[in-house]
Design an enzyme around this catalytic site. Structure first.
Site, PDB file in Angstrom:
ATOM      1  N   GLY A   1       5.592   8.434   5.690  1.00  0.00           N
ATOM      2  CA  GLY A   1       5.097   7.990   6.990  1.00  0.00           C
ATOM      3  C   GLY A   1       4.044   8.994   7.406  1.00  0.00           C
ATOM      4  O   GLY A   1       4.191  10.181   7.116  1.00  0.00           O
TER       5      GLY A   1
ATOM      6  N   ARG B   1       9.842  -3.224   9.884  1.00  0.00           N
ATOM      7  CA  ARG B   1      10.042  -2.112  10.818  1.00  0.00           C
ATOM      8  C   ARG B   1      10.531  -2.593  12.183  1.00  0.00           C
ATOM      9  O   ARG B   1      10.598  -1.809  13.126  1.00  0.00           O
ATOM     10  CB  ARG B   1       8.788  -1.243  10.917  1.00  0.00           C
ATOM     11  CG  ARG B   1       7.570  -1.916  11.477  1.00  0.00           C
ATOM     12  CD  ARG B   1       6.254  -1.270  11.082  1.00  0.00           C
ATOM     13  NE  ARG B   1       6.181   0.186  11.124  1.00  0.00           N
ATOM     14  CZ  ARG B   1       5.109   0.867  10.733  1.00  0.00           C
ATOM     15  NH1 ARG B   1       4.039   0.227  10.291  1.00  0.00           N
ATOM     16  NH2 ARG B   1       5.095   2.177  10.793  1.00  0.00           N
TER      17      ARG B   1
ATOM     18  N   LYS C   1     -13.406  12.948   9.794  1.00  0.00           N
ATOM     19  CA  LYS C   1     -13.434  12.809   8.336  1.00  0.00           C
ATOM     20  C   LYS C   1     -14.166  11.517   8.003  1.00  0.00           C
ATOM     21  O   LYS C   1     -14.189  10.584   8.800  1.00  0.00           O
ATOM     22  CB  LYS C   1     -12.017  12.764   7.773  1.00  0.00           C
ATOM     23  CG  LYS C   1     -11.186  13.996   8.086  1.00  0.00           C
ATOM     24  CD  LYS C   1      -9.722  13.637   8.278  1.00  0.00           C
ATOM     25  CE  LYS C   1      -9.523  12.866   9.555  1.00  0.00           C
ATOM     26  NZ  LYS C   1      -8.270  12.084   9.553  1.00  0.00           N
TER      27      LYS C   1
ATOM     28  N   GLY D   1     -14.256   9.946   4.408  1.00  0.00           N
ATOM     29  CA  GLY D   1     -14.092   9.712   2.969  1.00  0.00           C
ATOM     30  C   GLY D   1     -14.752  10.821   2.166  1.00  0.00           C
ATOM     31  O   GLY D   1     -14.485  12.005   2.392  1.00  0.00           O
ATOM     32  N   ALA D   2     -15.646  10.432   1.245  1.00  0.00           N
ATOM     33  CA  ALA D   2     -16.315  11.404   0.380  1.00  0.00           C
ATOM     34  C   ALA D   2     -17.535  12.044   1.064  1.00  0.00           C
ATOM     35  O   ALA D   2     -18.117  12.994   0.539  1.00  0.00           O
ATOM     36  CB  ALA D   2     -16.745  10.728  -0.915  1.00  0.00           C
TER      37      ALA D   2
ATOM     38  N   ASP E   1      -3.449  12.300   5.999  1.00  0.00           N
ATOM     39  CA  ASP E   1      -2.209  12.990   6.406  1.00  0.00           C
ATOM     40  C   ASP E   1      -2.171  14.407   5.820  1.00  0.00           C
ATOM     41  O   ASP E   1      -1.795  15.368   6.501  1.00  0.00           O
ATOM     42  CB  ASP E   1      -0.965  12.246   5.905  1.00  0.00           C
ATOM     43  CG  ASP E   1      -0.961  10.775   6.283  1.00  0.00           C
ATOM     44  OD1 ASP E   1      -1.656  10.412   7.250  1.00  0.00           O
ATOM     45  OD2 ASP E   1      -0.267   9.997   5.608  1.00  0.00           O
TER      46      ASP E   1
HETATM   47  P1  ADP Z   1      -7.984   8.697   6.047  1.00  0.00           P
HETATM   48  O1  ADP Z   1      -6.918   8.665   4.978  1.00  0.00           O
HETATM   49  O2  ADP Z   1      -7.476   9.297   7.325  1.00  0.00           O
HETATM   50  O3  ADP Z   1      -8.742   7.427   6.214  1.00  0.00           O
HETATM   51  P2  ADP Z   1     -10.461   9.792   4.951  1.00  0.00           P
HETATM   52  O4  ADP Z   1     -10.714   8.697   3.981  1.00  0.00           O
HETATM   53  O5  ADP Z   1     -11.455   9.914   6.045  1.00  0.00           O
HETATM   54  O6  ADP Z   1      -9.003   9.792   5.558  1.00  0.00           O
HETATM   55  O7  ADP Z   1     -10.373  11.135   4.129  1.00  0.00           O
HETATM   56  C1  ADP Z   1      -9.729  12.294   4.586  1.00  0.00           C
HETATM   57  C2  ADP Z   1     -10.202  13.459   3.750  1.00  0.00           C
HETATM   58  O8  ADP Z   1      -9.806  13.237   2.384  1.00  0.00           O
HETATM   59  C3  ADP Z   1     -11.721  13.600   3.689  1.00  0.00           C
HETATM   60  O9  ADP Z   1     -12.228  14.373   4.736  1.00  0.00           O
HETATM   61  C4  ADP Z   1     -11.898  14.310   2.368  1.00  0.00           C
HETATM   62  O10 ADP Z   1     -11.630  15.690   2.521  1.00  0.00           O
HETATM   63  C5  ADP Z   1     -10.817  13.685   1.507  1.00  0.00           C
HETATM   64  N1  ADP Z   1     -11.357  12.536   0.765  1.00  0.00           N
HETATM   65  C6  ADP Z   1     -11.185  11.221   1.010  1.00  0.00           C
HETATM   66  N2  ADP Z   1     -11.838  10.458   0.109  1.00  0.00           N
HETATM   67  C7  ADP Z   1     -12.457  11.320  -0.736  1.00  0.00           C
HETATM   68  C8  ADP Z   1     -13.276  11.188  -1.913  1.00  0.00           C
HETATM   69  N3  ADP Z   1     -13.623   9.992  -2.406  1.00  0.00           N
HETATM   70  N4  ADP Z   1     -13.698  12.315  -2.521  1.00  0.00           N
HETATM   71  C9  ADP Z   1     -13.358  13.535  -2.068  1.00  0.00           C
HETATM   72  N5  ADP Z   1     -12.603  13.729  -0.974  1.00  0.00           N
HETATM   73  C10 ADP Z   1     -12.146  12.646  -0.311  1.00  0.00           C
END
Ligand code: ADP
Length: 297
Positions: free
Chosen positions: A29, A103, A225, A227-228, A258
């Site tokens: 979770g 849930r 944040k 992603g990449a 998380d």
């Molecule tokens: P959430 O799971 O909250 O949607 P994000 O996708 O924004 O989170 O990603 C959270 C963190 O995980 C990013 O800031 C980065 O550090 C890491 N991350 C996520 N995707 C990638 C990726 N494709 N390559 C490298 N790091 C990643």
């Protein structure tokens, strides 16, 4: 007394298909995962606890035993007669994963039904961490009570962080979601949004717009944040853009955010600066998405 990080929300039973209709049971979770990663990041002179409601049945006992075995304290779990814990199944078909959730009977929905208990429990934290899912599972009046309790304990000096984790399916509608996100940011020292979710919900043009919006809601600091793509952090003073750690092969993005939250809190609570904490958290998330499952050792 050792300082305590208390993560609050819903932990669920996870059933992950291992092949041919056979499922392996785990527990996960968003806020529990963050607690687990914070436990890895924090030194032994910090306690990490999970606050929630669970049932009095065997599976609730197993969940509590799992948490304790992982070093996450269970004193902040309230037992509710006649309820149990939520469950989700991860089915795999042709390499594609799909999720199904049960849930409705989850005790965690009653988290804010006894505000005196909640205030007593959260007031013992040096820091409390919650998420958009913590809010989404509560009834509207319970949400308001939950935020009132956070405001109270923050007034007593407890730090508060909020991972927005927008899950449209758990919310009544987008307008209610937007109002709740902004209200939650208003009681938080730190907000941890993911840009794609904020863009979809609020129409933010870029990460700077997300920072500005949560700052205007009253957040003390914001780390967006994306992603990449590079992260954008603001601590009430400086704004920093920090690249993520490249990942050659993304295996499973479960718990990327998380693990980021847990590692970031672990770093900040023990004195790391904004950029340093973002770099350390990105390194943990990179490791997590390079391996299957939510809890990667
Ligand atoms: P959430 O799971 O909250 O949607 P994000 O996708 O924004 O989170 O990603 C959270 C963190 O995980 C990013 O800031 C980065 O550090 C890491 N991350 C996520 N995707 C990638 C990726 N494709 N390559 C490298 N790091 C990643």
């Amino acid at each position: 007394m050792v300082p305590k990080l208390i993560c609050v929300g819903e932990c669920m039973v996870e059933l992950a298909e291992v092949g041919d209709g056979t499922y392996r049971r785990g527990f996960a979770g968003d806020t529990f995962n963050a607690a687990w990663y914070a436990r890895q990041a924090l030194p032994g002179d910090w306690a990490v606890e999970y606050a929630s409601c669970i049932g009095v049945d065997a599976v609730s006992d197993q969940m509590a035993a799992f948490m304790a075995g992982e070093g996450v304290g269970t004193d902040a779990l309230r037992r509710v007669e006649g309820r149990t814990v939520g469950l989700y199944m991860i089915s795999t078909e042709g390499g594609e994963r799909s999720f199904a959730y049960w849930r409705g009977q989850a005790a965690a929905k009653l988290l804010a039904d006894d505000p005196d208990w909640l205030r007593g429990v959260l007031g013992q934290g040096a820091h409390v961490h919650f998420s958009g899912i913590t809010l989404a599972i509560l009834a509207p009046d319970a949400r308001a009570r939950f935020l009132d309790v956070l405001r109270d304990v923050r007034g007593q000096g407890v730090g508060v962080s909020f991972d927005t984790n927008v899950r449209p399916r758990l919310w009544e509608d987008a307008e209610v979601t937007r109002a709740a996100m902004m209200a939650a940011a208003g009681v938080s020292d730190l907000v941890l949004p993911s840009f794609d979710e904020e863009e979809a919900l609020f129409g933010d043009a870029d990460s700077a717009a997300t920072v500005a919006r949560y700052a205007s809601a009253g957040a003390g600091s914001v780390v967006v944040k994306n992603g990449a793509a590079p992260m954008l952090g603001w601590d009430g003073g400086e704004t920093v853009e920090v690249p993520v750690v490249p990942v050659a092969r993304v295996v499973d993005t479960t718990a990327a955010g998380d693990s980021f939250a847990g590692a970031f809190l672990g770093a900040r609570l023990t004195g790391a600066g904004l950029r340093d904490a973002m770099e350390r958290a990105a390194a943990v998330s990179a490791r997590v998405i390079g391996a299957p499952g939510a809890l990667v050792r």
